[in-house]
Design a protein around this motif. Structure first.
Motif, PDB file in Angstrom:
ATOM      1  N   MET A   1       0.954  -1.666  -0.052  1.00  0.00           N
ATOM      2  CA  MET A   1       0.113   0.296  -0.332  1.00  0.00           C
ATOM      3  C   MET A   1       0.911   1.256  -0.232  1.00  0.00           C
ATOM      4  N   LYS A   2       0.636   2.410  -0.359  1.00  0.00           N
ATOM      5  CA  LYS A   2       1.576   3.459  -0.897  1.00  0.00           C
ATOM      6  C   LYS A   2       0.415   4.232   0.222  1.00  0.00           C
ATOM      7  N   ILE A   3       1.580   5.783   0.577  1.00  0.00           N
ATOM      8  CA  ILE A   3       0.210   6.658   1.514  1.00  0.00           C
ATOM      9  C   ILE A   3       1.129   7.873   0.538  1.00  0.00           C
ATOM     10  N   ILE A   4       0.281   8.869  -0.384  1.00  0.00           N
ATOM     11  CA  ILE A   4       1.044   9.948  -0.492  1.00  0.00           C
ATOM     12  C   ILE A   4       0.570  10.810   0.720  1.00  0.00           C
ATOM     13  N   LEU A   5       1.918  11.490   1.194  1.00  0.00           N
ATOM     14  CA  LEU A   5       2.134  12.335   2.326  1.00  0.00           C
ATOM     15  C   LEU A   5       2.831  13.949   2.619  1.00  0.00           C
ATOM     16  N   ASN A   6       1.874  14.814   2.710  1.00  0.00           N
ATOM     17  CA  ASN A   6       2.458  16.377   2.410  1.00  0.00           C
ATOM     18  C   ASN A   6       3.836  16.281   3.093  1.00  0.00           C
ATOM     19  N   GLN A   7       4.927  16.711   2.942  1.00  0.00           N
ATOM     20  CA  GLN A   7       5.749  16.660   4.199  1.00  0.00           C
ATOM     21  C   GLN A   7       5.609  17.945   5.302  1.00  0.00           C
ATOM     22  N   ARG A   8       5.621  18.826   4.934  1.00  0.00           N
ATOM     23  CA  ARG A   8       5.148  20.233   5.651  1.00  0.00           C
ATOM     24  C   ARG A   8       4.404  19.802   6.292  1.00  0.00           C
ATOM     25  N   GLN A  35       3.731  -1.484   4.475  1.00  0.00           N
ATOM     26  CA  GLN A  35       3.391  -2.681   5.006  1.00  0.00           C
ATOM     27  C   GLN A  35       2.976  -3.720   6.057  1.00  0.00           C
ATOM     28  N   ASP A  36       2.610  -2.779   6.496  1.00  0.00           N
ATOM     29  CA  ASP A  36       1.798  -3.147   8.351  1.00  0.00           C
ATOM     30  C   ASP A  36       0.793  -3.581   7.749  1.00  0.00           C
ATOM     31  N   LYS A  37       0.324  -4.712   8.381  1.00  0.00           N
ATOM     32  CA  LYS A  37      -0.818  -5.302   7.777  1.00  0.00           C
ATOM     33  C   LYS A  37      -1.991  -4.928   8.648  1.00  0.00           C
ATOM     34  N   ARG A  38      -1.573  -4.316   9.428  1.00  0.00           N
ATOM     35  CA  ARG A  38      -2.593  -3.493  10.563  1.00  0.00           C
ATOM     36  C   ARG A  38      -3.554  -2.446  10.472  1.00  0.00           C
ATOM     37  N   LEU A  39      -2.346  -1.440   9.348  1.00  0.00           N
ATOM     38  CA  LEU A  39      -2.739  -0.156   8.731  1.00  0.00           C
ATOM     39  C   LEU A  39      -3.712  -0.776   7.075  1.00  0.00           C
ATOM     40  N   GLU A  47     -11.483   2.382   7.399  1.00  0.00           N
ATOM     41  CA  GLU A  47     -11.366   3.360   8.758  1.00  0.00           C
ATOM     42  C   GLU A  47      -9.708   4.344   8.540  1.00  0.00           C
ATOM     43  N   GLU A  48     -10.175   4.956   9.488  1.00  0.00           N
ATOM     44  CA  GLU A  48      -9.491   6.660   9.252  1.00  0.00           C
ATOM     45  C   GLU A  48      -7.827   6.600   9.162  1.00  0.00           C
ATOM     46  N   ILE A  49      -6.929   6.274   8.126  1.00  0.00           N
ATOM     47  CA  ILE A  49      -5.366   6.887   8.796  1.00  0.00           C
ATOM     48  C   ILE A  49      -4.958   7.372   8.970  1.00  0.00           C
ATOM     49  N   ILE A  50      -4.542   7.958  10.049  1.00  0.00           N
ATOM     50  CA  ILE A  50      -3.751   9.466  10.501  1.00  0.00           C
ATOM     51  C   ILE A  50      -2.111   9.073  10.352  1.00  0.00           C
ATOM     52  N   TYR A  51      -1.898  10.346  10.163  1.00  0.00           N
ATOM     53  CA  TYR A  51      -0.327  10.697  10.322  1.00  0.00           C
ATOM     54  C   TYR A  51       0.345  11.723  11.313  1.00  0.00           C
ATOM     55  N   ASP A  52       0.988  11.043  11.762  1.00  0.00           N
ATOM     56  CA  ASP A  52       1.165  11.663  13.100  1.00  0.00           C
ATOM     57  C   ASP A  52       2.910  12.484  12.961  1.00  0.00           C
ATOM     58  N   PRO A  53       2.987  13.473  12.513  1.00  0.00           N
ATOM     59  CA  PRO A  53       3.944  14.111  12.405  1.00  0.00           C
ATOM     60  C   PRO A  53       5.141  14.446  13.240  1.00  0.00           C
ATOM     61  N   VAL A  54       4.694  14.843  14.632  1.00  0.00           N
ATOM     62  CA  VAL A  54       5.803  14.336  15.954  1.00  0.00           C
ATOM     63  C   VAL A  54       6.447  13.218  15.773  1.00  0.00           C
ATOM     64  N   GLU A  56       5.937  10.545  13.082  1.00  0.00           N
ATOM     65  CA  GLU A  56       6.510  10.253  12.327  1.00  0.00           C
ATOM     66  C   GLU A  56       5.727   8.680  12.202  1.00  0.00           C
ATOM     67  N   HIS A  57       4.470   8.355  12.852  1.00  0.00           N
ATOM     68  CA  HIS A  57       4.015   7.058  12.888  1.00  0.00           C
ATOM     69  C   HIS A  57       2.633   7.437  11.543  1.00  0.00           C
ATOM     70  N   PHE A  58       1.534   6.258  11.339  1.00  0.00           N
ATOM     71  CA  PHE A  58       0.871   6.094  10.956  1.00  0.00           C
ATOM     72  C   PHE A  58      -0.045   5.615  12.259  1.00  0.00           C
ATOM     73  N   TYR A  59      -1.456   5.940  12.210  1.00  0.00           N
ATOM     74  CA  TYR A  59      -2.157   4.907  13.146  1.00  0.00           C
ATOM     75  C   TYR A  59      -3.808   4.866  12.015  1.00  0.00           C
TER      76      TYR A  59
END
Length: 92
Positions: A1-8, A35-39, A47-54, A56-59
């Protein structure tokens, strides 16, 4: 799976489930291969996937199902509360 993320600002701009084609990225965007099976399972279940820039993990943000009848009841109670507050202030 690929996630497109705004780096800023860490906002997820898109998620691609199954594609080997490179994505057209905008300025400040990066493509992250996950490649995280849970994600992956969370994505497949909607379900909604959220990125925490602090960190640097996906939740995963679990889906919250709201009973439509309860939602109507809650809105009616909120409207009634607003009307009571207006009457207490002397409004008509």
């Amino acid at each position: 799976m690929k996630i497109i993320l705004n780096q800023r600002d860490g906002v997820i701009k898109g998620i691609v489930g199954k594609s080997s084609v490179p994505q057209a990225l905008q300025e400040d965007e990066v493509e992250v291969v996950v490649q995280d099976k849970r994600l992956i399972e969370a994505f497949q279940e909607g379900e909604e996937i959220i990125y925490d820039p602090v960190t640097e993990h996906f939740y995963v943000q679990p889906i919250v199902h709201i009973d439509p009848e309860k939602q109507v009841l809650y809105e009616a109670i909120a409207n009634l509360h607003e009307e009571i507050q207006e009457l207490k202030r002397g409004g008509a």
